[in-house]
Write a protein that holds these residues in place. Structure first.
Motif, PDB file in Angstrom:
ATOM      1  N   LYS A  32       0.906  -1.311   0.149  1.00 49.13           N
ATOM      2  CA  LYS A  32       0.023   0.042   0.106  1.00 49.13           C
ATOM      3  C   LYS A  32       0.812   1.415   0.202  1.00 49.13           C
ATOM      4  N   ILE A  33       1.935   1.239   0.895  1.00 46.52           N
ATOM      5  CA  ILE A  33       2.878   2.603   0.901  1.00 46.52           C
ATOM      6  C   ILE A  33       3.463   2.376  -0.358  1.00 46.52           C
ATOM      7  N   LYS A  34       4.023   1.462  -1.222  1.00 46.56           N
ATOM      8  CA  LYS A  34       4.759   1.642  -2.414  1.00 46.56           C
ATOM      9  C   LYS A  34       3.725   2.177  -3.604  1.00 46.56           C
ATOM     10  N   MET A  37       3.310   5.943  -2.820  1.00 48.52           N
ATOM     11  CA  MET A  37       4.426   6.667  -3.242  1.00 48.52           C
ATOM     12  C   MET A  37       4.556   6.737  -4.903  1.00 48.52           C
TER      13      MET A  37
END
Length: 102
Positions: A32-34, A37
């Motif tokens: 999710k973070i990737k 980003m």
């Protein structure tokens, strides 16, 4: 009622399940973070994080070099903590800390 061995087996099985769930949730969070980003064009440098290297912050430091020496006996003091008796007596006799500085 379960026996001790049965309970230990259940505990081992639960620990495996817990570890698998943790790994899966961690992988989902990283994905999710990737994704976020990439969506917003954020780089690791934009996050302001620092790469962990060297000594951890807040850990115990090494030895401190002495700052004061007793000319009569050679005893030393770093200047930290309570003053040794020889420093107290030297100050009481009229000397200054600068007189004992190394």
């Amino acid at each position: 009622m379960s026996t001790y061995q049965e309970l230990l087996a259940q505990k081992a099985e639960l620990e495996k399940k817990i570890e698998l769930a943790r790994k899966q949730e961690l992988a989902d969070a990283i994905a999710k973070i990737k994704s976020l980003m990439a969506q917003y064009g954020i780089t690791v440098a934009d996050l302001g994080g620092k790469v962990a290297a060297g000594k951890p912050a807040g850990g115990k430091g090494g030895k401190v070099a002495p700052k004061y020496r007793n000319p009569a006996t050679g005893e030393t003091w770093t200047g930290r903590g309570r003053q040794p008796k020889w420093v107290e007596s030297a100050l009481a006799s009229g000397k200054q800390l600068s007189d004992l500085a190394i």
